[in-house]
Motif scaffolding. Structure first.
Motif, short mmCIF file in Angstrom:
data_model
loop_
_atom_site.label_atom_id
_atom_site.label_comp_id
_atom_site.label_asym_id
_atom_site.label_seq_id
_atom_site.Cartn_x
_atom_site.Cartn_y
_atom_site.Cartn_z
N THR A 98 6.84 5.77 -10.94
CA THR A 98 5.57 5.03 -11.76
C THR A 98 5.27 6.06 -13.24
N ARG B 259 6.35 3.98 -1.34
CA ARG B 259 5.93 2.84 -0.96
C ARG B 259 5.94 2.67 0.56
N ILE C 182 5.85 7.60 -6.18
CA ILE C 182 5.25 7.08 -5.20
C ILE C 182 6.06 6.65 -4.20
N THR D 183 0.92 -1.13 0.05
CA THR D 183 0.00 -0.12 -0.08
C THR D 183 0.89 1.20 -0.09
N PRO D 184 0.83 1.99 -1.22
CA PRO D 184 1.52 3.35 -0.95
C PRO D 184 1.35 4.31 0.32
N ASN E 181 -7.61 12.03 -3.79
CA ASN E 181 -6.96 10.47 -3.55
C ASN E 181 -7.79 9.55 -3.91
N ALA E 182 -7.36 8.34 -3.63
CA ALA E 182 -8.06 7.08 -4.17
C ALA E 182 -9.51 7.13 -3.46
N ASN F 100 -0.81 8.55 -4.15
CA ASN F 100 -1.55 8.29 -5.50
C ASN F 100 -2.79 8.75 -5.83
N ASN G 117 0.22 8.96 1.14
CA ASN G 117 -0.04 8.21 -0.12
C ASN G 117 -0.37 9.23 -1.04
N ASP H 269 0.70 11.14 -9.54
CA ASP H 269 1.50 10.42 -8.54
C ASP H 269 2.46 11.28 -7.89
N THR I 242 -5.50 11.33 -8.28
CA THR I 242 -6.40 11.29 -9.68
C THR I 242 -7.01 12.54 -9.98
#
Length: 279
Positions: free
Chosen positions: A95, A236, A234, A31-32, A149-150, A138, A136, A100, A140
């Motif tokens: 990535t 990790r 990203i 999970t980032p 975020n996600a 990650n 995190n 990101d 979009t």
């Protein structure tokens, strides 16, 4: 003997909780931005046992005095005291995705009392009120062009505003500035600083929040804080999978050892009730 039951039971409960914590770390190894949880196991305070007896001395009131004969200390078992995340930097991985972003720690002040380093986080808009934080990056773009975020939470700028972009053709500088079309600065990604990150409340999906709901200060304005942002990278998880698996085996063996002691107590009680009781 019954006290032995309780002591062994506390050991089994503590190791079970530790196993659950380590299992959660393993689950989030990919999970980032995930920060591994660490646990501390402590023993309950020892109790000093003594036996009260009559001294045999009669007072004028007709009452007897008592004397205390110390028997010794009795341990009441162990417990898992607390769980604290490890905020050390995870590995930075490329990535090549425009959305990101990775936070890279350069220099963070150390708390004078605890000796622990501070931590920096991305600023997110909390669903109800205030802010929430994450490592995190990650991110979009939603249909309206907002950076999220996600989980769909809006990424905030250094001014606490949502960041809206026209398209994914933009560049994020090392200092957090977002440069859009025409070399125009759109916004600056918000980064907050926690001087005592252990006081943050860890939530699901790698999110953190202050217990009192107050917003953390901007990391851009705190003296001694140095960091940079890397687009297309990203962070990790900082979980060490091999080390965590070894700790899980150790916790399992400790649980198994306590289980065998409990079985021995059970057999002794069985003999005391069914065999000695018949005599």
């Amino acid at each position: 003997m019954f006290r032995g039951f309780y002591t062994v039971a506390t050991g089994m409960i503590a190791q079970q909780r530790r196993t659950e914590l380590l299992s959660n770390n393993i689950t989030n190894a990919n999970t980032p931005g995930y920060k591994a949880d660490q646990s501390t196991i402590r023993s309950f305070p020892d109790m000093l046992m003594s036996r009260m007896t009559k001294s045999g001395t009669n007072l004028e009131s007709g009452l007897n005095t008592t004397a205390n004969n110390q028997i010794g200390a009795l341990n009441a078992g162990v417990y898992m005291q607390e769980t604290l995340p490890d905020y050390s930097q995870g590995q930075i991985t490329a990535t090549d995705l425009t959305t990101d972003v990775a936070l890279v720690d350069n220099q963070l002040p150390t708390d004078a009392e605890t000796g622990a380093k501070g931590a920096i986080f991305f600023r997110l808009e909390h669903p109800t009120e205030g802010e929430t934080y994450t490592r995190n990056g990650n991110f979009t773009l939603d249909p309206q062009g907002y950076l999220t975020n996600a989980q769909g939470l809006y990424v905030l700028s250094d001014r606490g505003q949502r960041i809206q972009l026209q398209n994914d053709d933009y560049q994020i500088m090392d200092d957090g500035r977002i440069i859009g079309a025409g070399e125009q600065e759109v916004a600056r990604i918000g980064v907050s600083y926690a001087a005592q990150p252990d006081t943050l409340q860890k939530q699901d999906n790698g999110l953190y929040r202050t217990y009192n709901g107050e917003d953390l200060p901007s990391a851009y304005t705190v003296n001694g804080v140095s960091f940079n942002l890397k687009q297309g990278y990203i962070e990790r998880s900082n979980v060490d999978a091999s080390k965590t698996m070894t700790e899980m085996l150790t916790a399992y063996r400790a649980f198994e050892a306590n289980q065998k002691v409990l079985q021995a107590y059970d057999r002794s009680m069985d003999k005391a009730v069914n065999e000695i009781g018949k005599v």
